[in-house]
Design a protein around this motif. Structure first.
Motif, short mmCIF file in Angstrom:
data_model
loop_
_atom_site.label_atom_id
_atom_site.label_comp_id
_atom_site.label_asym_id
_atom_site.label_seq_id
_atom_site.Cartn_x
_atom_site.Cartn_y
_atom_site.Cartn_z
N GLU A 53 0.68 -1.31 -0.08
CA GLU A 53 -0.15 -0.16 0.24
C GLU A 53 0.81 1.21 0.04
O GLU A 53 0.36 2.30 -0.53
CB GLU A 53 -0.88 -0.12 1.23
N ASP B 196 2.63 6.62 -5.00
CA ASP B 196 1.23 6.89 -4.45
C ASP B 196 0.20 5.71 -5.16
O ASP B 196 -0.20 6.10 -6.34
CB ASP B 196 0.89 8.32 -5.22
N ARG C 172 -2.66 5.40 -4.99
CA ARG C 172 -4.04 5.75 -5.36
C ARG C 172 -4.06 5.89 -7.01
O ARG C 172 -5.31 5.98 -7.42
CB ARG C 172 -4.46 7.05 -4.70
N ARG C 173 -3.11 6.09 -7.57
CA ARG C 173 -2.79 6.36 -8.84
C ARG C 173 -2.81 5.01 -9.69
O ARG C 173 -2.09 4.03 -9.32
CB ARG C 173 -1.67 7.51 -9.22
#
Length: 381
Positions: free
Chosen positions: A242, A338, A340-341
């Motif tokens: 993560e 990151d 989230r991308r």
């Protein structure tokens, strides 16, 4: 489980005493302690210093870094008069007594699900559960007051360890090396303190025993790997799916009946085998360049495990010389992304396959690990 976790523990393995940790040695060992190392610690406490004019090392940079450490420092100093530095040399004790009775348990699996849900509600980013393994407990704790070993407070009768990981601010870490980047470390430790104490209090409220521990008592990375939070990287840090290596770890030792997680790999070892980003990026030359080995640089390395081993003395010397901690190896690590991308998630998938050389080449030309000027971080506020 050792094989599943990627551990290669040899017959000459020896457990580790906290007194040999490089930070402890910087107080008692003349081979490590210097005027520079004393000043390194002093900058966290002294409000009036001769500030440097270098970007990233100005008064405002140190002001934010030191403020970020404030919460965890308050708890660390609560029982200084009793030769305790909780969270760093000793486990936390700031937990109220429980009721002495426990509710019915549907199953260890259900209890594990509930504790993870509660821990994330209380602020943990990642949560895993494993067994207490005596090999990773320090043989002794360290007394800052007397500079000698003292008894280890945690034993294996607390059979389960809840391991949490807290993510560090990626933009702050992009400014490493700088005092400003140290704010990412301090802020995460302060959150870690609050979350660990809250989890321990929750478990105590249910009638079980719980001891919150941050940097004290045990080696956290092997416990985190066995709890399924990530894999071991060439730089000697945990790499998570993560957040990559951008985490700080904490643990709660308990007798609560919890189902345990299993190690979970996603190709880190194979990628680190061919990647040298952290080795090449380390200004101290402290990070291994070759294959995993049983090499021991000095007494701050654990003996009898085949792995990549960082030279802690070289690493700490650089910290002391620049008057703040260093996160360059985290900044340049290709897993520091990151997630989230979508592209980062695609990159992670590639790195876990035979396309990992292509993934590393794409990372090297993309500029991802380049340093952000601290002044640019401030201007974005």
């Amino acid at each position: 489980m050792d094989r599943e976790a990627g551990f290669d523990v040899r017959k000459d393995f020896r457990r580790f005493s906290q007194r040999d940790d490089i930070f402890c040695r910087s107080f008692w060992d003349p081979e490590v302690r210097t005027h520079r190392s004393d000043m390194f610690y002093e900058t966290y406490r002294t409000p009036k210093l001769t500030w440097r004019s270098v970007d990233g090392f100005t008064q405002r940079d140190y002001a934010l870094r030191n403020a970020s450490w404030h919460v965890t420092d308050v708890f660390a100093e609560l029982r200084d008069g009793e030769d305790r530095r909780e969270g760093f040399l000793d486990p936390y004790t700031t937990v109220r007594e429980g009721p002495g009775s426990t509710p019915p348990v549907a199953s260890p699996e259900e209890m594990a699900r509930e504790i993870k849900h509660a821990a994330k509600t209380l602020g943990a980013d990642l949560v895993g559960i494993t067994g207490n393994d005596e090999r990773w407990l320090y043989t002794h704790a360290y007394s800052r007051e007397n500079e000698h070993e003292k008894p280890q407070e945690i034993s294996t009768d607390l059979e389960t360890v809840i391991v949490i990981a807290q993510s560090m601010d990626r933009e702050l870490l992009r400014t490493a090396p700088s005092a400003l980047s140290g704010a990412a470390t301090g802020a995460t430790y302060s959150r870690d303190t609050i979350v660990l104490l809250a989890i321990a209090q929750y478990i105590t409220n249910l009638g079980y025993r719980a001891v919150a521990s941050m940097n004290d008592s045990a080696l956290a990375i092997p416990l985190a790997i066995k709890a399924g939070l990530g894999e071991y990287g060439r730089h000697g840090l945990l790499i998570t799916r993560e957040y990559g290596p951008r985490v700080r770890l904490g643990k709660v030792f308990t007798d609560m009946p919890l189902a345990r997680d299993r190690p979970a790999g996603f190709g880190v070892k194979e990628t680190c085998d061919i990647c040298r980003a952290c080795t090449n990026g380390c200004p101290a030359g402290a990070i291994a360049d070759g294959e995993p080995s049983t090499l021991v640089h000095n007494r701050s390395n654990i003996q009898g495990i085949r792995k990549w081993t960082t030279d802690a003395e070289k690493c700490f010397r650089f910290w002391a010389n620049q008057n703040t901690d260093c996160s360059i190896c985290v900044r340049v690590c290709p897993y520091n992304r990151d997630y989230r991308r979508r592209w980062s998630r695609v990159w992670r998938w590639m790195a876990g396959t035979r396309l990992r050389r292509l993934a590393l080449w794409l990372d090297s030309i993309g500029g991802r690990g380049e340093r952000l000027r601290p002044a640019h971080w401030w201007s974005a506020a």
